[in-house]
Scaffold this motif. Structure first.
Motif, PDB file in Angstrom:
ATOM      1  N   PHE A 170       0.681  -4.836   3.137  1.00 20.62           N
ATOM      2  CA  PHE A 170       2.016  -4.333   3.453  1.00 20.62           C
ATOM      3  C   PHE A 170       3.028  -5.472   3.426  1.00 20.62           C
ATOM      4  N   SER A 182      -9.269  -0.122   8.846  1.00 17.58           N
ATOM      5  CA  SER A 182      -8.620   1.188   8.886  1.00 17.58           C
ATOM      6  C   SER A 182      -9.482   2.226   8.173  1.00 17.58           C
ATOM      7  N   HIS A 201       0.661   1.748   9.811  1.00 17.50           N
ATOM      8  CA  HIS A 201      -0.621   2.122   9.201  1.00 17.50           C
ATOM      9  C   HIS A 201      -1.738   2.072  10.252  1.00 17.50           C
ATOM     10  N   TYR A 237       0.816  -1.210   0.000  1.00 19.44           N
ATOM     11  CA  TYR A 237       0.000   0.000   0.000  1.00 19.44           C
ATOM     12  C   TYR A 237       0.861   1.276   0.000  1.00 19.44           C
ATOM     13  N   THR A 238       2.010   1.215   0.648  1.00 22.51           N
ATOM     14  CA  THR A 238       2.870   2.392   0.760  1.00 22.51           C
ATOM     15  C   THR A 238       3.816   2.535  -0.430  1.00 22.51           C
ATOM     16  N   GLU A 256      -4.035   5.084  10.976  1.00 21.69           N
ATOM     17  CA  GLU A 256      -5.364   4.979  10.355  1.00 21.69           C
ATOM     18  C   GLU A 256      -6.338   4.048  11.077  1.00 21.69           C
TER      19      GLU A 256
END
Length: 169
Positions: free
Chosen positions: A132, A118, A141, A101-102, A145
């Protein structure tokens, strides 16, 4: 190359060539494939190319691939392949990939960490499962979130159903 070794290997190479394969071609390449702009998610019809932080992909043993706009849709597909794919069976799955995701880099889906609950919304603005590569990234995260970290095997059919939001598959 050692003279004796060359004669020991030669019959195996010859046998592979007679069978129509080069020795290197015997193992399928199950690496993630480039997601084309025109590729559509077999579950919802959206374009995975447009949401690279959410993309997921299954590479089959025949080296074809199905790309998904989110991990949730990938899990929906795996949970009911007969509905979404008439040519493959679960045994045909060679590898499953998700985008971190990042970083948007491909990660082995079975080794990834998913965050349930989240504030991050998936491509259809529904709850989803951002993925992730590391537990540390997933924990960061969650801290920012909210949510809870799950491993691949902890994502159950009921969890996937709970993510349906405004649409149901």
């Amino acid at each position: 190359m050692n003279h004796r070794l060359r004669f020991a290997i030669a019959p195996a190479i010859l046998a592979a060539r007679i069978a129509g394969q080069t020795p290197a071609a015997t193992a399928a390449d199950l690496s993630p494939q480039y997601v084309q702009r025109s590729t559509r998610c077999p579950v919802c019809g959206m374009y995975p190319y447009r949401t690279p932080q959410w993309t997921a992909q299954i590479v089959f043993n025949d080296q074809t691939a199905s790309s998904f706009d989110s991990p949730a849709d990938m899990f929906r597909f795996v949970g009911n392949m007969m509905l979404f794919d008439k040519t493959h069976k679960p045994a045909d799955i060679g590898a499953i990939w998700v985008a971190d995701y990042t970083t948007k880099a491909w990660v082995d889906a079975k080794k990834a960490f998913y965050v349930l609950g989240s504030k991050a919304r998936g491509p259809m603005n529904d709850p989803n499962l951002p993925a992730f590569a590391s537990r540390e990234a997933a924990d960061a995260h969650v801290k920012a979130e909210g949510g809870k970290v799950l491993g691949f095997g902890e994502v159950t059919r009921d969890i996937v159903k709970s993510l349906a939001g405004g649409h149901n598959h």
